[in-house]
Design a protein around this motif. Structure first.
Motif, short mmCIF file in Angstrom:
data_model
loop_
_atom_site.label_atom_id
_atom_site.label_comp_id
_atom_site.label_asym_id
_atom_site.label_seq_id
_atom_site.Cartn_x
_atom_site.Cartn_y
_atom_site.Cartn_z
N LEU A 64 5.91 11.93 15.81
CA LEU A 64 4.86 11.41 16.39
C LEU A 64 3.91 11.12 15.27
N PHE A 65 3.31 9.90 15.16
CA PHE A 65 2.16 9.48 14.08
C PHE A 65 1.10 8.95 14.90
N THR A 66 0.07 9.15 13.98
CA THR A 66 -1.11 8.14 14.43
C THR A 66 -1.60 7.80 13.11
N THR A 67 -2.24 6.45 13.18
CA THR A 67 -3.00 5.90 12.04
C THR A 67 -4.10 4.91 12.32
N LYS A 68 -5.07 4.80 11.42
CA LYS A 68 -6.02 3.78 11.60
C LYS A 68 -6.12 2.77 10.31
N PHE A 69 -5.86 1.41 10.67
CA PHE A 69 -6.05 0.68 9.53
C PHE A 69 -6.48 -0.58 9.84
N ALA A 70 -6.88 -1.49 8.82
CA ALA A 70 -6.91 -2.96 8.98
C ALA A 70 -6.27 -3.51 7.77
N SER B 38 0.93 -1.32 0.09
CA SER B 38 0.10 -0.05 0.01
C SER B 38 0.75 1.15 0.17
N THR B 39 0.52 2.09 -0.92
CA THR B 39 1.49 3.53 -0.77
C THR B 39 0.89 4.39 -0.09
N MET B 40 1.75 5.65 -0.01
CA MET B 40 1.14 6.72 0.80
C MET B 40 -0.09 7.38 0.08
N ALA B 41 -0.40 7.44 -1.02
CA ALA B 41 -1.42 7.88 -1.76
C ALA B 41 -2.62 6.75 -1.23
N ASP B 42 -2.59 5.47 -1.24
CA ASP B 42 -3.58 4.83 -0.89
C ASP B 42 -4.00 5.05 0.51
N ARG B 43 -3.11 5.32 1.36
CA ARG B 43 -3.47 5.36 2.72
C ARG B 43 -3.79 6.76 3.20
N LYS B 44 -3.98 7.65 2.45
CA LYS B 44 -4.13 9.10 2.59
C LYS B 44 -5.33 9.30 3.27
N GLY B 45 -5.39 9.98 4.34
CA GLY B 45 -6.58 10.21 4.99
C GLY B 45 -6.66 9.38 6.26
N SER B 46 -5.77 8.37 6.43
CA SER B 46 -6.03 7.33 7.57
C SER B 46 -4.70 7.46 8.67
N SER C 59 -3.70 -6.44 11.64
CA SER C 59 -5.21 -6.34 12.19
C SER C 59 -6.33 -6.86 11.38
N PRO C 60 -6.87 -7.80 11.61
CA PRO C 60 -8.09 -8.13 10.69
C PRO C 60 -9.32 -7.31 10.62
N GLU C 61 -9.33 -6.80 12.16
CA GLU C 61 -10.82 -6.07 12.36
C GLU C 61 -10.26 -4.64 12.41
N GLY C 62 -9.20 -4.14 12.56
CA GLY C 62 -8.80 -2.54 12.48
C GLY C 62 -8.40 -2.12 13.87
N VAL C 63 -7.52 -1.32 13.90
CA VAL C 63 -6.57 -0.76 15.06
C VAL C 63 -6.36 0.73 14.78
N THR C 64 -6.31 1.61 15.72
CA THR C 64 -5.94 2.87 15.80
C THR C 64 -4.61 3.01 16.78
N LEU C 65 -3.63 3.41 16.35
CA LEU C 65 -2.47 3.38 17.03
C LEU C 65 -1.76 4.81 16.86
N MET C 66 -0.82 5.02 18.00
CA MET C 66 0.19 6.31 18.00
C MET C 66 1.54 5.61 18.06
N THR C 67 2.27 6.22 17.38
CA THR C 67 3.69 5.84 17.55
C THR C 67 4.66 7.02 17.60
N ALA C 68 5.93 6.95 18.30
CA ALA C 68 6.90 7.99 18.32
C ALA C 68 7.89 7.06 17.68
N THR C 69 8.04 7.54 16.48
CA THR C 69 9.19 6.88 15.24
C THR C 69 10.41 7.60 15.19
N PRO C 70 11.64 7.08 15.46
CA PRO C 70 12.67 7.83 15.07
C PRO C 70 13.08 7.56 13.38
N SER C 71 14.05 8.22 13.06
CA SER C 71 14.25 8.11 11.68
C SER C 71 16.00 8.21 11.69
#
Length: 299
Positions: free
Chosen positions: A52-58, A32-40, A113-125
């Motif tokens: 810090l990031f947050t995302t919702k996905f299944a 899945s690309t960033m364009a696919d995931r836009k808005g999530s 996550s088959p059903e869906g999850v909402t998470l927050m991350t502190a992600t280093p680069s």
């Protein structure tokens, strides 16, 4: 550590408001690309050497590895399985709402996550990513033309170590704590039972605290501090260039306190917080309006 610490403005995030803007992206795959995931998903703020990031996905995410530090994951809603590569192969951990995972530096990992999850991350680069649905990302090393490894800064070529995550049931840990009314002079013994060290994290630790009253002034010398208000309300005071500034925080809000900035929290009614606190630090146990007017005391 001696020397003047710069004063800066904290990043204040209304996490609940940011989450309300997002939609669940279903059918996520490693490709899945960033364009696919836009808005999530959303970038919330800069934090240390990353963000810090947050995302919702299944669905299933890609394999990834973070080269400069541990990644902090907080499951806000739903359920997910964390897969992480250890020396003897990938291992799975079931995570639910209110749970935290600390992913060791450079350990390959992914979520599904088959059903869906909402998470927050502190992600280093920087990070590396493998966009193939393989059981063990280490098997891709000899065929890198089949995978896209992304290093945000330098496309660093290196061996990635395996590690074991720290898994914390935050709700269970909070249930063990009692509210304590603090003063700047409250000792560790006074505060016993109102706070807990949850896990090691980077050059410091994760803590959970229930308090009312007023805390001491403190500053952290090696990195930003992350403060997440889980329940109640509090006021953050931080020493700015023009004197201390105050920021009202409530449940669901996050503050990123800049490295070296003097700050304290107070709460008349009580607050529950989780912090990612770097070591070492300094503190002042005097109830003064501006901590820069008094001699510093090593923590």
């Amino acid at each position: 550590m001696e020397g003047e610490m710069e004063s800066r403005t904290p990043s204040i995030i209304d996490l609940n408001a940011e989450l309300a803007k997002l939609t669940m992206f279903r059918g996520r795959t490693p490709q899945s690309t960033m364009a696919d995931r836009k808005g999530s998903g959303a970038r919330l703020a800069s934090y240390r050497d990353g963000a810090l990031f947050t995302t919702k996905f299944a669905g299933k995410g890609h394999w990834e590895s973070h080269l400069t530090g541990d990644e902090l994951i907080h499951i806000l809603d739903g359920t997910a399985t964390l897969e992480i590569v250890r020396e003897d192969g990938p291992q799975s951990f079931a995570l639910g709402a209110g749970m935290i995972a600390v992913i060791p530096q450079a350990a390959w990992h992914r979520f599904h996550s088959p059903e869906g999850v909402t998470l927050m991350t502190a992600t280093p680069s920087p990070s590396e990513v493998i966009e193939l649905d393989v059981d063990d990302p280490r098997t891709v090393g000899a065929s890198r033309h089949e995978a896209r490894r992304v290093d945000a800064n330098s496309r660093m070529e290196r061996e990635i170590e395996s590690g074991t995550p720290s898994i914390v049931d935050l709700n269970a840990e909070l249930a063990k704590l009692t509210m304590f009314r603090r003063t700047p002079q409250s000792t560790v013994e006074d505060r016993k039972g109102s706070g807990a060290r949850l896990a090691s994290y980077r050059d410091g630790a994760l803590f959970a605290i229930k308090f009312s009253g007023k805390d001491h002034w403190e500053s952290h010398l090696t990195g930003d501090e992350l403060v997440h208000i889980l329940d109640g309300t509090a006021t953050l005071e931080i020493a700015g260039e023009d004197g201390p500034q105050s920021f009202a925080l409530r449940a669901g809000m996050i503050a990123v306190i800049p490295q070296g900035a003097w700050h304290r929290l107070h709460s008349s009614e009580g607050a529950t917080e989780m912090t990612a606190t770097p070591f070492p630090g300094e503190h002042i146990e005097l109830d003064v309006d501006d901590p820069r007017t008094v001699e510093r005391k090593p923590a």
